[in-house]
Design an enzyme around this catalytic site. Structure first.
Site, mmCIF file in Angstrom:
data_model
loop_
_atom_site.group_PDB
_atom_site.id
_atom_site.type_symbol
_atom_site.label_atom_id
_atom_site.label_comp_id
_atom_site.label_asym_id
_atom_site.label_seq_id
_atom_site.Cartn_x
_atom_site.Cartn_y
_atom_site.Cartn_z
ATOM 1 N N GLY A 36 0.844 -1.206 0.000
ATOM 2 C CA GLY A 36 0.000 0.000 0.000
ATOM 3 C C GLY A 36 0.876 1.252 0.000
ATOM 4 O O GLY A 36 0.642 2.190 -0.774
ATOM 5 N N HIS A 37 1.901 1.265 0.864
ATOM 6 C CA HIS A 37 2.814 2.421 0.888
ATOM 7 C C HIS A 37 3.533 2.547 -0.454
ATOM 8 O O HIS A 37 3.690 3.645 -0.988
ATOM 9 C CB HIS A 37 3.895 2.253 1.966
ATOM 10 C CG HIS A 37 3.383 2.216 3.365
ATOM 11 N ND1 HIS A 37 3.326 1.068 4.115
ATOM 12 C CD2 HIS A 37 2.917 3.199 4.166
ATOM 13 C CE1 HIS A 37 2.857 1.338 5.314
ATOM 14 N NE2 HIS A 37 2.593 2.628 5.378
ATOM 15 N N GLN A 150 -5.918 6.192 0.902
ATOM 16 C CA GLN A 150 -7.360 6.297 1.202
ATOM 17 C C GLN A 150 -7.761 5.406 2.386
ATOM 18 O O GLN A 150 -8.753 5.643 3.045
ATOM 19 C CB GLN A 150 -8.132 5.903 -0.044
ATOM 20 C CG GLN A 150 -9.628 5.863 0.103
ATOM 21 C CD GLN A 150 -10.225 4.672 -0.618
ATOM 22 O OE1 GLN A 150 -9.971 4.495 -1.810
ATOM 23 N NE2 GLN A 150 -10.994 3.863 0.077
ATOM 24 N N MET A 186 -5.000 -3.906 2.609
ATOM 25 C CA MET A 186 -3.623 -4.190 3.057
ATOM 26 C C MET A 186 -3.255 -3.321 4.249
ATOM 27 O O MET A 186 -3.579 -2.132 4.278
ATOM 28 C CB MET A 186 -2.643 -3.942 1.918
ATOM 29 C CG MET A 186 -2.673 -5.049 0.922
ATOM 30 S SD MET A 186 -1.300 -4.911 -0.213
ATOM 31 C CE MET A 186 -1.811 -6.159 -1.390
#
Ligand code: PAF
Length: 292
Positions: A36-37, A150, A186
């Site tokens: 995700g990062h 988000q 995630m």
């Protein structure tokens, strides 16, 4: 990839890049990076921005000091992942560089009700801490665009408010939540779930989609929410902090559904002692911040 650990060196580098006319995309993190990062870095790179990522575990956003102490530190694998993703610079500041006047004298931001509801209710002071560190990092990095995930929807709204309060021209880009095949959002916390728990956790996104699908035909939002909670508790969740439908920017509760409303479903629930959060934006206005 350049690694910088102090403010003067960072500022020198940034001045040089600005002189060359480069535009900077900034991804603030607390490390323990997952895909995700990395997707935030990829998004920034796709927009041809010189991409800076910071890793700093910010003490002022933890209302429980034990949580702060045991926050996972995976710096070596973080740096490898950031390099692989094409990050241009990683900033690894010390606490003294972020808070030169100490922790006792941090600024306070007028976040209104945004900081009291949902996450704010369960984590008092958390969003003030987030604003303190993001404000300072933005002052140091001076990016054109700021990339946030988000998945932390409320954090995105709080930072949007911070940018307004500061009359900042920095553009906030909110990047979609990355999900596992099961639909589970995630998160580094997913690693603490058993294999069975990970399967069950996918129920969260199913419940959010079910509520979305029934909003137009169902008259009672509170009934929809209540049955969503029941489904999760019956599936074996320990407890639910909140499951709410709220107005997307103010996060004020919505009691009567109207499809033209910019709304978001938000949830925080415990499973196997792990606190999981997720959300489902119901946003049809293209001008509603910048989503990518
Ligand atoms: O989302 C996070 O990891 C943190 O809240 C942030 C934005 C890096 C500030 O410490």
């Amino acid at each position: 990839m350049i690694l910088i650990k102090n403010v003067p060196e960072l500022q020198n580098w940034i001045v040089k890049q600005h002189q060359k006319g480069a535009k900077i995309g900034f991804v603030p993190t607390m490390g323990a990076l997952h895909n995700g990062h990395i997707s935030l870095i990829t998004n920034s790179k796709k927009q041809n921005l010189l991409t800076i990522c910071s890793i700093f575990v910010n003490p002022t956003q933890f209302n429980d000091s034990a949580d702060f102490e045991k926050y996972p530190q995976t710096i070596e694998s973080d740096l490898l992942a950031l390099e692989k993703a094409g990050t241009d610079l990683v900033f690894l500041p010390t606490q003294a560089q972020i808070y030169p006047n100490g922790l006792a004298d941090c600024p306070v931001y007028d976040l209104g009700n945004l900081e009291n509801v949902l996450e704010g209710k369960y984590r008092p002071g958390h969003f003030q801490g987030v604003c303190q560190v993001v404000d300072r990092l933005l002052e140091l990095v001076q990016p054109q665009k700021l990339f946030l995930g988000q998945k932390d929807f409320q954090q995105c709204m709080v930072i949007s408010k911070l940018l307004t309060l500061k009359q900042s021209t920095i553009e906030l880009v909110i990047c979609s939540t990355l999900r596992e095949d099961s639909g589970l959002a995630m998160s580094s916390r997913n690693m603490r779930l058993t294999v069975d728990g990970r399967q069950k956790a996918a129920k969260i996104s199913q419940v959010l989609s079910n509520i979305q699908n029934q909003l137009n035909t169902h008259t009672s939002i509170s009934q929809l929410i209540a049955s969503g909670k029941t489904i999760l508790l019956e599936a074996g969740f320990d407890s639910i902090d909140y499951l709410d439908l709220v107005e997307a920017k103010s996060l004020e509760p919505i009691n009567q559904w109207e499809p033209q409303k910019q709304a978001v479903l938000l949830i925080a629930a415990f499973l196997e002692g792990v606190r999981l959060i997720d959300n489902l934006p119901l946003i049809n206005d293209n001008n509603f911040l910048q989503f990518s």
